[in-house]
Motif scaffolding. Structure first.
Motif, mmCIF file in Angstrom:
data_model
loop_
_atom_site.group_PDB
_atom_site.id
_atom_site.type_symbol
_atom_site.label_atom_id
_atom_site.label_comp_id
_atom_site.label_asym_id
_atom_site.label_seq_id
_atom_site.Cartn_x
_atom_site.Cartn_y
_atom_site.Cartn_z
ATOM 1 N N LYS A 37 64.790 -49.735 -8.584
ATOM 2 C CA LYS A 37 63.531 -49.173 -8.113
ATOM 3 C C LYS A 37 63.069 -49.913 -6.866
ATOM 4 O O LYS A 37 63.589 -50.973 -6.529
ATOM 5 C CB LYS A 37 62.470 -49.257 -9.220
ATOM 6 C CG LYS A 37 62.834 -48.469 -10.460
ATOM 7 C CD LYS A 37 61.779 -48.606 -11.539
ATOM 8 C CE LYS A 37 62.182 -47.846 -12.803
ATOM 9 N NZ LYS A 37 61.178 -48.012 -13.875
ATOM 10 N N LEU A 38 62.074 -49.346 -6.213
ATOM 11 C CA LEU A 38 61.531 -49.947 -5.009
ATOM 12 C C LEU A 38 61.075 -51.377 -5.275
ATOM 13 O O LEU A 38 60.366 -51.639 -6.243
ATOM 14 C CB LEU A 38 60.356 -49.111 -4.495
ATOM 15 C CG LEU A 38 59.685 -49.587 -3.208
ATOM 16 C CD1 LEU A 38 60.645 -49.476 -2.031
ATOM 17 C CD2 LEU A 38 58.420 -48.772 -2.948
ATOM 18 N N ASN A 39 61.528 -52.296 -4.423
ATOM 19 C CA ASN A 39 61.152 -53.708 -4.472
ATOM 20 C C ASN A 39 61.759 -54.488 -5.629
ATOM 21 O O ASN A 39 61.314 -55.601 -5.918
ATOM 22 C CB ASN A 39 59.616 -53.886 -4.492
ATOM 23 C CG ASN A 39 58.976 -53.459 -3.184
ATOM 24 O OD1 ASN A 39 59.590 -53.553 -2.130
ATOM 25 N ND2 ASN A 39 57.743 -52.973 -3.257
ATOM 26 N N ASP A 40 62.762 -53.932 -6.311
ATOM 27 C CA ASP A 40 63.495 -54.753 -7.283
ATOM 28 C C ASP A 40 64.198 -55.892 -6.539
ATOM 29 O O ASP A 40 64.530 -55.772 -5.357
ATOM 30 C CB ASP A 40 64.535 -53.908 -8.027
ATOM 31 C CG ASP A 40 63.936 -53.132 -9.192
ATOM 32 O OD1 ASP A 40 62.761 -53.373 -9.525
ATOM 33 O OD2 ASP A 40 64.653 -52.293 -9.757
ATOM 34 N N GLU A 43 67.404 -54.965 -4.729
ATOM 35 C CA GLU A 43 67.423 -53.901 -3.736
ATOM 36 C C GLU A 43 67.826 -54.475 -2.376
ATOM 37 O O GLU A 43 67.298 -55.487 -1.922
ATOM 38 C CB GLU A 43 66.062 -53.221 -3.621
ATOM 39 C CG GLU A 43 66.063 -52.027 -2.681
ATOM 40 C CD GLU A 43 64.670 -51.493 -2.382
ATOM 41 O OE1 GLU A 43 64.581 -50.535 -1.594
ATOM 42 O OE2 GLU A 43 63.682 -52.040 -2.912
ATOM 43 N N GLY A 44 68.769 -53.826 -1.722
ATOM 44 C CA GLY A 44 69.219 -54.263 -0.406
ATOM 45 C C GLY A 44 70.398 -55.217 -0.420
ATOM 46 O O GLY A 44 70.928 -55.550 0.653
ATOM 47 N N ASN A 139 67.768 -38.049 -9.600
ATOM 48 C CA ASN A 139 66.659 -38.935 -9.257
ATOM 49 C C ASN A 139 66.409 -39.931 -10.377
ATOM 50 O O ASN A 139 67.123 -39.959 -11.385
ATOM 51 C CB ASN A 139 65.393 -38.130 -8.923
ATOM 52 C CG ASN A 139 64.980 -37.213 -10.062
ATOM 53 O OD1 ASN A 139 64.769 -37.666 -11.188
ATOM 54 N ND2 ASN A 139 64.885 -35.912 -9.793
ATOM 55 N N LEU A 140 65.373 -40.755 -10.217
ATOM 56 C CA LEU A 140 65.111 -41.865 -11.133
ATOM 57 C C LEU A 140 64.880 -41.429 -12.572
ATOM 58 O O LEU A 140 65.157 -42.177 -13.505
ATOM 59 C CB LEU A 140 63.898 -42.675 -10.651
ATOM 60 C CG LEU A 140 64.137 -43.697 -9.547
ATOM 61 C CD1 LEU A 140 62.811 -44.265 -9.047
ATOM 62 C CD2 LEU A 140 65.032 -44.829 -10.050
ATOM 63 N N THR A 225 70.654 -49.600 -3.504
ATOM 64 C CA THR A 225 69.534 -48.764 -3.093
ATOM 65 C C THR A 225 68.864 -48.143 -4.312
ATOM 66 O O THR A 225 69.400 -48.159 -5.425
ATOM 67 C CB THR A 225 70.009 -47.629 -2.152
ATOM 68 O OG1 THR A 225 71.059 -46.898 -2.795
ATOM 69 C CG2 THR A 225 70.514 -48.188 -0.838
ATOM 70 N N ILE A 226 67.680 -47.612 -4.111
ATOM 71 C CA ILE A 226 66.930 -46.947 -5.176
ATOM 72 C C ILE A 226 67.787 -45.854 -5.800
ATOM 73 O O ILE A 226 68.481 -45.108 -5.096
ATOM 74 C CB ILE A 226 65.623 -46.377 -4.627
ATOM 75 C CG1 ILE A 226 64.717 -47.504 -4.123
ATOM 76 C CG2 ILE A 226 64.882 -45.563 -5.695
ATOM 77 C CD1 ILE A 226 63.504 -47.014 -3.343
ATOM 78 N N ASN A 227 67.765 -45.771 -7.126
ATOM 79 C CA ASN A 227 68.524 -44.826 -7.953
ATOM 80 C C ASN A 227 69.900 -45.322 -8.331
ATOM 81 O O ASN A 227 70.549 -44.731 -9.187
ATOM 82 C CB ASN A 227 68.679 -43.447 -7.282
ATOM 83 C CG ASN A 227 67.449 -42.591 -7.380
ATOM 84 O OD1 ASN A 227 66.599 -42.828 -8.225
ATOM 85 N ND2 ASN A 227 67.334 -41.603 -6.504
#
Length: 233
Positions: A37-40, A43-44, A139-140, A225-227
């Protein structure tokens, strides 16, 4: 106000911990079957490809020659191998060893024979998703399955992510609400986070103990990345 010597330090640690949790998400949430998820915290992160694409296989502990719910299912990291090997990933529990765990060199399932899906009379198996939103896009909110006989969820299929209280690593039963529902092709490929940074003589990342396997679901590939889905713990 004066603080006791250790009180101020403890307060500082608490503030930093809360700030990190708020900004980056909880490390405890990064478990097998969870989605990025965003900001886990991961991520990246850069991901690395496997030298050979892993396969899905099972240790036939139930009715011989038939895939059934007694069988232990794995990501067979080296598709040239026909045995459970060190650092293969369990997609279902084995005894007290949970789904998502890496096989250790002293574990009781190491060296056991593997039957590969899609070979001979063994049905095919794919990672697919249940389109809960009806938008034909992954999606999520969409749960993921190792779908044996792809296209429709069957009893014995394995949940890779949770669904309505059924956890990742659980098997679908005849009476479960997701049994019989249609599945969609899931984009992506398996890759891994090279946690210790080791490489071979050719400069490629080496998959080994402690590396986390991901289902890399979208561009840019080879980046968390997200998902994306965490397939090991």
């Amino acid at each position: 106000m004066r603080y006791p010597p250790f009180g101020m330090a403890a307060l500082s640690i608490l503030v930093l911990t809360l700030a990190a949790t708020s900004a980056f998400g909880s490390v405890e949430q990064l478990h097998y079957g969870s989605k990025v998820k965003l900001n886990d915290v991961d991520e990246g992160r850069a991901l690395s490809p496997f030298n050979l694409a892993p396969e899905f296989a099972f240790w036939d502990t139930g009715i011989v020659g038939v895939f059934d719910r007694e069988d232990v299912v794995y990501i067979n990291i080296d598709p040239r191998s026909d045995k459970v090997s060190e650092n293969d990933i369990r997609l279902t529990p084995f005894g007290e060893l949970p789904a998502g765990s890496q096989v250790g060199k002293a574990d009781n399932d190491i060296g056991k024979p593997l039957t590969k899906f899609g070979r001979g009379n063994v049905p095919r198996a794919e990672l697919r998703f249940l389109d809960t939103g009806g938008d034909w896009a992954y999606n999520l909110d969409d749960p993921i399955y190792l779908n044996v006989v792809p296209g429709e969820i069957n009893a014995g299929d394995i949940r890779i992510s949770n669904y309505k209280g059924f956890p990742a690593g659980s098997r679908v039963n005849d009476t479960d609400p997701d049994n019989g529902l249609k599945t969609q092709t899931l984009p992506g490929m398996l890759s891994f986070f090279n946690s210790n940074g080791n490489i071979n003589n050719a400069g490629y990342a080496i998959y080994d103990r402690g590396d986390i396997v991901y289902l890399d679901t979208q561009q840019p590939f080879y980046v968390v990345t997200i998902n994306d889905v965490r397939l090991s713990m």
